[in-house]
Design an enzyme around this catalytic site. Structure first.
Site, PDB file in Angstrom:
ATOM      1  N   SER A  43       0.809  -1.212   0.000  1.00  8.37           N
ATOM      2  CA  SER A  43       0.000   0.000   0.000  1.00  8.37           C
ATOM      3  C   SER A  43       0.844   1.264   0.000  1.00  8.37           C
ATOM      4  O   SER A  43       1.614   1.512  -0.918  1.00  8.37           O
ATOM      5  CB  SER A  43      -0.973  -0.030   1.183  1.00  8.37           C
ATOM      6  OG  SER A  43      -1.900   1.031   1.108  1.00  8.37           O
ATOM      7  N   HIS A  44       0.719   2.067   1.042  1.00  8.68           N
ATOM      8  CA  HIS A  44       1.374   3.370   1.123  1.00  8.68           C
ATOM      9  C   HIS A  44       2.783   3.285   1.692  1.00  8.68           C
ATOM     10  O   HIS A  44       3.444   4.308   1.871  1.00  8.68           O
ATOM     11  CB  HIS A  44       0.532   4.301   1.996  1.00  8.68           C
ATOM     12  CG  HIS A  44       0.275   3.736   3.366  1.00  8.68           C
ATOM     13  ND1 HIS A  44      -0.544   2.650   3.569  1.00  8.68           N
ATOM     14  CD2 HIS A  44       0.730   4.096   4.583  1.00  8.68           C
ATOM     15  CE1 HIS A  44      -0.577   2.361   4.856  1.00  8.68           C
ATOM     16  NE2 HIS A  44       0.186   3.222   5.503  1.00  8.68           N
ATOM     17  N   ASP A  91      -2.185   6.598  -3.541  1.00  7.70           N
ATOM     18  CA  ASP A  91      -1.041   5.945  -2.898  1.00  7.70           C
ATOM     19  C   ASP A  91      -0.475   4.818  -3.739  1.00  7.70           C
ATOM     20  O   ASP A  91      -0.791   4.678  -4.923  1.00  7.70           O
ATOM     21  CB  ASP A  91      -1.455   5.435  -1.525  1.00  7.70           C
ATOM     22  CG  ASP A  91      -2.430   4.260  -1.603  1.00  7.70           C
ATOM     23  OD1 ASP A  91      -3.221   4.217  -2.566  1.00  7.70           O
ATOM     24  OD2 ASP A  91      -2.399   3.395  -0.708  1.00  7.70           O
ATOM     25  N   LYS A  99     -11.175   0.061  -0.843  1.00  2.00           N
ATOM     26  CA  LYS A  99     -11.029   1.512  -0.966  1.00  2.00           C
ATOM     27  C   LYS A  99     -10.697   1.823  -2.417  1.00  2.00           C
ATOM     28  O   LYS A  99     -10.094   1.019  -3.115  1.00  2.00           O
ATOM     29  CB  LYS A  99      -9.891   2.015  -0.069  1.00  2.00           C
ATOM     30  CG  LYS A  99     -10.089   1.768   1.402  1.00  2.00           C
ATOM     31  CD  LYS A  99      -9.010   2.449   2.228  1.00  2.00           C
ATOM     32  CE  LYS A  99      -7.658   1.780   2.132  1.00  2.00           C
ATOM     33  NZ  LYS A  99      -7.600   0.516   2.877  1.00  2.00           N
ATOM     34  N   ASP A 144      -5.591   2.725  -3.613  1.00  4.76           N
ATOM     35  CA  ASP A 144      -6.847   2.654  -2.871  1.00  4.76           C
ATOM     36  C   ASP A 144      -7.081   3.851  -1.949  1.00  4.76           C
ATOM     37  O   ASP A 144      -8.154   3.979  -1.362  1.00  4.76           O
ATOM     38  CB  ASP A 144      -6.955   1.336  -2.086  1.00  4.76           C
ATOM     39  CG  ASP A 144      -5.916   1.183  -0.992  1.00  4.76           C
ATOM     40  OD1 ASP A 144      -5.010   2.037  -0.886  1.00  4.76           O
ATOM     41  OD2 ASP A 144      -6.004   0.186  -0.234  1.00  4.76           O
ATOM     42  N   ARG A 145      -6.098   4.735  -1.812  1.00  8.68           N
ATOM     43  CA  ARG A 145      -6.254   5.903  -0.944  1.00  8.68           C
ATOM     44  C   ARG A 145      -6.328   7.174  -1.784  1.00  8.68           C
ATOM     45  O   ARG A 145      -5.921   7.187  -2.946  1.00  8.68           O
ATOM     46  CB  ARG A 145      -5.101   5.999   0.051  1.00  8.68           C
ATOM     47  CG  ARG A 145      -5.027   4.791   0.972  1.00  8.68           C
ATOM     48  CD  ARG A 145      -3.978   4.974   2.053  1.00  8.68           C
ATOM     49  NE  ARG A 145      -3.916   3.803   2.911  1.00  8.68           N
ATOM     50  CZ  ARG A 145      -3.560   3.804   4.189  1.00  8.68           C
ATOM     51  NH1 ARG A 145      -3.228   4.948   4.766  1.00  8.68           N
ATOM     52  NH2 ARG A 145      -3.545   2.696   4.896  1.00  8.68           N
TER      53      ARG A 145
END
Length: 545
Positions: A113-114, A278, A377, A282-283
């Site tokens: 992810s991030h 991100d 997300k 998803d962000r």
């Protein structure tokens, strides 16, 4: 087909967190480490044998290598078809869309992810189930249980496949279909939003727009949607080439790691609308001229204006938010006469509510927002939704929309303080100290606020009655304020302590205060009870959002 069974021993610590298994790249590169987890998925998910598996990731370092390993293992474990994003690319929301559109039995999403990438960065893997969402706790528990007893993995000896062109290939009897990673996802979003209205706005010379893909997976998606389909200026999508190390940056869309974008929009007022996503797409971070939209407010604003988008023109069934997310969405739900559910952190907790039709929109304070179109997300979905709201609100700006929302529903002042890479023992001491103080807090005061409840959040799923305990410490001052503390499950080094502070202000004359100053009494109270700065020797949090 010659299947090889390779003996291995269990690896400690392969329990998936809120978003799968995340570790340093060096950990995943240990012989048999990735294989142990993937084999545990195949051993526990019987529906994959003879079924279809979606596979892809955010393009970070080790993504391509991992995909080739997984393809050989999938063939050895009887998977009939694997859908792989071209170049190994598949954003997390797009993976969900592919699973749902093509009726796959599940998917393996490769991302941290991030978190940072590169040889010294992080890597991750998670399993998504047939509804397109993250595996629920019963499934991740079974996978983790198998990792503790695993003694072999199955694979085949085969040459690497070419994943850089749309094609259909065969690997030891298994079909490998290399798909356009953007196609299914773009078609889905086009059904939800008024592309004609958005395109007309993006082409206006007085509308200054920028999207920062942060050298992460959303680059190809943003180019297709925003430039090719909606006609945004070519230069409006920046850092659009996915890189294995995210260009040396930290692919976390917040004012710290997307500072240049934040400054251009919020500080200098050079942009009317700006957004970033991100590592795995998803962000989202939403910015306007002179203002940053908190993720909690973003969810509330989109819910209040949902009928402006064609896909939600009939209204919404309900809203869900993670427990640390501010209660701004609750106020909107009450006004609309729909339920608002409070769940633990982790997108998997929204899945049952979405599948049961109890909610339409959902979100987390960690820059995550989405709806029932997928089970993840979705960063670009949020960007397009905001653009749709702006396009259908002539004369309005991000700032005016947000301020009008506060006047109607009240403002929920909100901030999150992150203490990153804290020694795990010290982090636990701080949490234990705060937990020990909880029973004596109700009835005491924080300035003019009275504490009405203090507990460790537990959740009972209203659909399947499953229960999740120990989901975060809460100090509640009625409907006026909250303090939340929890240890994050997304880091790979030490522990991350997250503190959340919220205060409600119904008076429009008091809705323009500095956020940190307004919340200072709550911040000071949390430090007095938990002693995080005193225990760690730090002068303050590493990240404030």
């Amino acid at each position: 087909m010659a299947i090889r069974e390779v003996p291995i021993k269990p690896f400690a610590g392969q329990k998936p967190g809120t978003s799968g298994l995340r570790k340093k790249v060096s950990v995943f590169r240990q012989p048999g480490y990735l294989e142990a987890f993937v084999q545990s998925v195949f051993d526990t998910q019987d529906n994959l044998r003879g079924g279809t598996l979606a596979l892809g990731g955010d393009g970070r370092y080790f993504n391509r290598t991992a995909i080739q390993i997984i393809l050989r293992m999938a063939a050895a474990n009887g998977v009939a078809r694997v859908l792989v994003g071209r170049g190994g690319i598949l954003s997390t929301p797009a993976a969900s869309a592919v699973i749902r559109a093509r009726r796959a039995q599940g998917g393996l999403v490769l991302s941290a992810s991030h978190n940072p990438g590169g040889p010294d960065g992080d890597f991750g893997i998670k399993y998504n189930v047939a509804n397109g969402g993250p595996a629920p706790e019963a499934v991740t528990g079974a996978i983790y249980g198998r990792t503790q007893t695993i003694d072999r993995y199955r694979t085949v000896d085969a040459a690497e496949l070419n994943l850089d062109a749309i094609s259909e290939q065969t690997l030891e009897g298994m079909t490998v279909e290399v798909i356009d990673p953007v196609g299914d996802y773009a078609v889905l979003l086009q059904q939800l939003f008024d592309f004609d209205a958005i395109a007309a706005m993006l082409k206006r010379p007085d509308f200054r727009f920028r999207f920062d893909a942060m050298h992460a997976v959303t680059g190809p998606y943003a180019r297709r949607l925003l430039i090719d389909m909606l006609g945004a200026p070519a230069g409006s999508v920046i850092n659009a080439e996915p890189k294995e190390d995210f260009g040396g940056g930290h692919p976390d869309p917040n004012p710290v790691y997307a500072k240049a974008l934040y400054d251009d929009a919020v500080v200098h007022g050079k942009l009317d609308f700006a957004a970033a996503s991100d590592g795995d797409g998803d962000r989202n971070m939403i910015l306007g001229k002179g203002i940053a939209v908190s993720p909690s407010d973003s969810l509330a604003v989109l819910a209040a204006n949902a009928t402006l988008a064609p896909g939600y023109a009939r209204g919404i069934a309900g809203i869900a938010r993670s427990m640390p997310t501010s209660r701004a969405a609750d106020a909107v739900a009450a006004a609309l006469g729909v339920p608002c559910f409070e769940t633990p952190t982790g997108w998997k907790f929204f899945g049952n509510l979405l599948d049961a039709g109890r909610i339409t929109l959902c979100g987390e304070e960690s820059y995550g927002t989405s709806s029932d179109h997928v089970r993840e997300k979705d960063g670009l979905w949020a960007v397009l939704f905001w653009l749709n709201v702006l396009a259908k609100s002539p004369g309005e700006t991000v700032k005016s929309i947000l301020q009008a929302h506060w006047r109607r529903f009240g403002r929920h002042y909100y901030t999150r303080h992150d203490y990153e890479a804290v020694d795990a023992a010290l982090a636990q001491q701080a949490m234990d100290a705060l937990r020990a103080a909880l029973p004596g807090l109700p009835g005491s005061n924080i300035g003019d606020l009275t504490i009405t409840a203090a507990d460790d959040f537990a959740y009972r799923d209203p659909i399947d009655n499953s229960e999740s305990r120990g989901q975060g410490l809460r100090i509640i001052c009625g409907d006026r304020a909250r303090i939340i503390a929890r240890l994050s499950g997304t880091g790979t080094e030490g522990a991350t302590i997250r503190l959340y502070f919220e205060a409600f202000e119904p008076d429009p004359a008091r809705q323009q205060d500095d956020v940190q100053q307004r919340l200072k009494p709550l911040i000071d109270f949390a430090e007095a009870k938990a002693g995080i700065r005193a225990r760690t020797g730090r002068s303050g949090p590493d990240v404030i959002t």
